[in-house]
Design a protein around this motif. Structure first.
Motif, PDB file in Angstrom:
ATOM      1  N   ARG A   1       3.711  -2.903  11.122  1.00  0.00           N
ATOM      2  CA  ARG A   1       2.478  -2.215  11.470  1.00  0.00           C
ATOM      3  C   ARG A   1       2.252  -2.265  12.977  1.00  0.00           C
ATOM      4  O   ARG A   1       1.912  -1.261  13.591  1.00  0.00           O
ATOM      5  CB  ARG A   1       1.324  -2.876  10.736  1.00  0.00           C
ATOM      6  CG  ARG A   1       0.314  -1.872  10.260  1.00  0.00           C
ATOM      7  CD  ARG A   1      -0.715  -2.500   9.363  1.00  0.00           C
ATOM      8  NE  ARG A   1      -0.283  -2.603   7.992  1.00  0.00           N
ATOM      9  CZ  ARG A   1      -0.687  -3.584   7.179  1.00  0.00           C
ATOM     10  NH1 ARG A   1      -1.464  -4.539   7.630  1.00  0.00           N
ATOM     11  NH2 ARG A   1      -0.287  -3.600   5.936  1.00  0.00           N
TER      12      ARG A   1
ATOM     13  N   THR B   1       0.837  -1.193   0.000  1.00  0.00           N
ATOM     14  CA  THR B   1       0.000   0.000   0.000  1.00  0.00           C
ATOM     15  C   THR B   1       0.877   1.249   0.000  1.00  0.00           C
ATOM     16  O   THR B   1       0.579   2.229  -0.694  1.00  0.00           O
ATOM     17  CB  THR B   1      -0.936  -0.006   1.227  1.00  0.00           C
ATOM     18  OG1 THR B   1      -1.592  -1.262   1.282  1.00  0.00           O
ATOM     19  CG2 THR B   1      -1.970   1.090   1.133  1.00  0.00           C
TER      20      THR B   1
ATOM     21  N   ASP C   1      -6.746  -2.154  -3.413  1.00  0.00           N
ATOM     22  CA  ASP C   1      -5.962  -2.811  -2.375  1.00  0.00           C
ATOM     23  C   ASP C   1      -6.687  -4.093  -1.944  1.00  0.00           C
ATOM     24  O   ASP C   1      -7.912  -4.171  -2.066  1.00  0.00           O
ATOM     25  CB  ASP C   1      -5.823  -1.857  -1.176  1.00  0.00           C
ATOM     26  CG  ASP C   1      -4.536  -2.112  -0.413  1.00  0.00           C
ATOM     27  OD1 ASP C   1      -3.859  -3.115  -0.717  1.00  0.00           O
ATOM     28  OD2 ASP C   1      -4.212  -1.307   0.469  1.00  0.00           O
ATOM     29  N   GLU C   2      -5.957  -5.061  -1.463  1.00  0.00           N
ATOM     30  CA  GLU C   2      -6.551  -6.326  -1.006  1.00  0.00           C
ATOM     31  C   GLU C   2      -7.479  -6.871  -2.097  1.00  0.00           C
ATOM     32  O   GLU C   2      -8.640  -7.200  -1.836  1.00  0.00           O
ATOM     33  CB  GLU C   2      -7.355  -6.119   0.288  1.00  0.00           C
ATOM     34  CG  GLU C   2      -6.647  -5.306   1.373  1.00  0.00           C
ATOM     35  CD  GLU C   2      -5.426  -6.016   1.935  1.00  0.00           C
ATOM     36  OE1 GLU C   2      -5.358  -7.262   1.810  1.00  0.00           O
ATOM     37  OE2 GLU C   2      -4.539  -5.345   2.488  1.00  0.00           O
TER      38      GLU C   2
END
Ligand SMILES: Nc1ncnc2c1ncn2[C@@H]1O[C@H](COP(=O)(O)OP(=O)(O)O)[C@@H](O)[C@H]1O
Ligand SMILES: [Mg+2]
Length: 466
Positions: free
Chosen positions: A395, A80, A294-295
């Motif tokens: 993250r 991302t 995304d995803e």
């Protein structure tokens, strides 16, 4: 049909929240599109960034459309982040739309309508229009206030080097002059159709007028010739904006509320025809932008067939997808495929791979993140955080920065030390430890069948007797 393209000024908010990717301001490439080790908030992942740079170049040249790229790699490897860096490097005229695969299912629209809107948001139409402007130097603004204070009237004297004219001013014009803080000696431009006033600068003849100067005062020449001039202006709107403006049930306000509903197919067809016409006549240029999904493995087979078809369309953006799946099931089918994407879609995609980070990369990313969040870390604290990052994910480690800071503040320290990181590591689980905890305490939770046992001892007893 009369297709309108009047662009609506978007409401830009001044909020600058610190989000997961707010430290990224580009792909961090040099002029030759080679990745710098640490630049524009980007660290490492050199091959993928170089590849993204080549895609950037292709987009900027504006010559290609209807291509797909897939960024594939393990979680937390900057997929991302790279897409965000790419979007930052595109100019203002290239639309960039970002959606998450799962979003398609949660909107109050059919899947294909949601995808169509996303596609059309990503295609820019550059429209050339001739407008009539009044351009000159303000000689005098005279405003007569009525006794009641309500209605305002006035006169604006404006000149070029060759002529001078007085215009009557109404309420609206007076307000915009005041809002733009226009005073005598300013060179201004007034759009005759919309009444929009813009300040072009201060007249050179006023260069000694220190009172009216700010640090960034720009000086311009007083225009020559006629006060009224025709000029070509260019504005870029997305196909979706044109759709919304022209679908009668929606109207202008729909753009602000974001609540556009379904747009009728006939409206889109008419707009496509009109835009194609404009393109023929040289009035409009089509700028394929970027749609980032995304995803993407969260999409199902119907969405994938839509993508395949839409990529063949005359108006198609460049589609960049990201996934962290290996060989996995395509949603809506019973068969497996690499990255959870159907083979025909994979076949038309170029694939960029992201790799796991070295601990040095992780350390640098975490250090950038702590600066972004304005948190001071001691050297030890950063070292521990890096270790946590390598063992869990970037993250998770970067989420610990702000919580550790709260813990540090509580003990009245401006700097986050190793003990603050330790405390927050104990307080907040990463996903692995959370899974472990769930497994250890399975019986306290509601299971797939909706069964829950609040009294664990009873359950244990019952299981013994079974
Ligand atoms: N190469 C990088 N340089 C700087 N920050 C990065 C880099 N890679 C990832 N990050 C940051 O790490 C976090 C996780 O990365 P993310 O892009 O969300 O991973 P993915 O999408 O691959 O799961 C984000 O905050 C992201 O901005
Ligand atoms: Mg991601």
């Amino acid at each position: 049909m009369n297709v309108s393209t009047t662009s609506v000024e978007s409401l830009s908010s001044d909020l600058s929240l610190i989000s997961a990717h707010s430290h990224i301001s580009g792909l961090g490439l040099d002029d030759n599109l080679q990745p710098r080790a640490n630049s524009q908030g980007m660290v490492g992942q050199l091959k993928a960034r170089r590849a993204a740079g080549i895609i950037l170049k292709m987009i900027q040249q504006g010559k290609i459309a209807g291509r797909a790229a897939l960024i594939a790699g393990p979680p937390s490897t900057g997929k991302t982040a790279i897409a965000m860096g790419l979007s930052q490097s595109l100019g203002d005229d290239v639309p960039f739309t970002s959606i998450a695969g799962s979003e398609i299912f949660s909107l109050e629209l059919s899947k294909t309508e949601a995808l169509t809107q996303a596609f059309r948001k990503s295609i820019g139409i550059k429209i050339k229009e001739e407008t009539e402007l009044i351009e000159g130097e303000v000689v005098e603004i005279q405003i007569d206030r009525s006794v009641t204070g309500g209605h305002k009237q006035g006169k604006l004297t404006i000149k070029t080097t060759d002529m001078e004219t007085i215009y009557e001013l109404g309420n609206k014009m007076i307000e915009s002059l005041q809002r733009e803080k226009i005073i005598a000696g300013d060179i201004i431009s007034i759009d005759k159709a919309s009444g929009k006033i813009s300040k072009l600068g201060r007249s050179f003849t006023r260069a000694r007028d220190y009172d009216a100067m700010g640090p960034e005062t720009k000086f311009v020449q007083c225009p020559e010739g006629e006060l009224q001039v025709r000029k070509e202006v260019v504005h870029t709107v997305s196909l979706h904006e044109i759709d919304v403006i022209n679908s009668r049930s929606q109207g202008f306000l729909a753009l602000f509320s974001g609540d556009t509903g379904e747009i009728r197919a006939e409206v889109r067809d008419q707009i496509n025809t009109k835009v194609a016409e404009w393109k023929e006549e040289g009035k409009a240029e089509i700028c394929p932008g970027v749609l980032f999904i995304d995803e993407v493995h969260m999409l199902d087979i119907e969405c994938f067939s839509y993508l395949n078809r839409a990529l063949e369309d005359e108006f198609s953006p460049i589609v960049i997808m990201a996934t962290n799946r290996g060989i996995s099931k395509i949603r809506g089918t019973s068969y497996k495929s690499p990255h959870g994407l159907p083979m025909d879609l994979l076949d038309r995609s170029i694939i960029i791979r992201t790799e796991c980070y070295s601990s040095l990369d992780i350390q640098q990313i975490l250090s950038i993140r702590s600066k972004e969040e304005e948190v001071d870390l001691t050297e030890d604290a950063l070292a521990l955080l890096t270790k946590i990052g390598t063992e869990t994910s970037i993250r998770y480690a970067s989420n610990l920065i702000s919580v550790s800071n709260q813990i540090a503040i509580k003990r009245r320290s401006n700097t986050v030390g190793i003990e603050d990181i330790k405390k927050s590591y104990i307080l907040f689980l990463d996903s692995d430890r959370s899974v472990q905890f769930l497994e250890d305490n399975r019986l306290q939770y509601i299971d797939d069948q909706g069964n829950v046992n609040l009294n664990v001892d009873v359950v244990a007893d019952k299981m013994d007797t079974d």
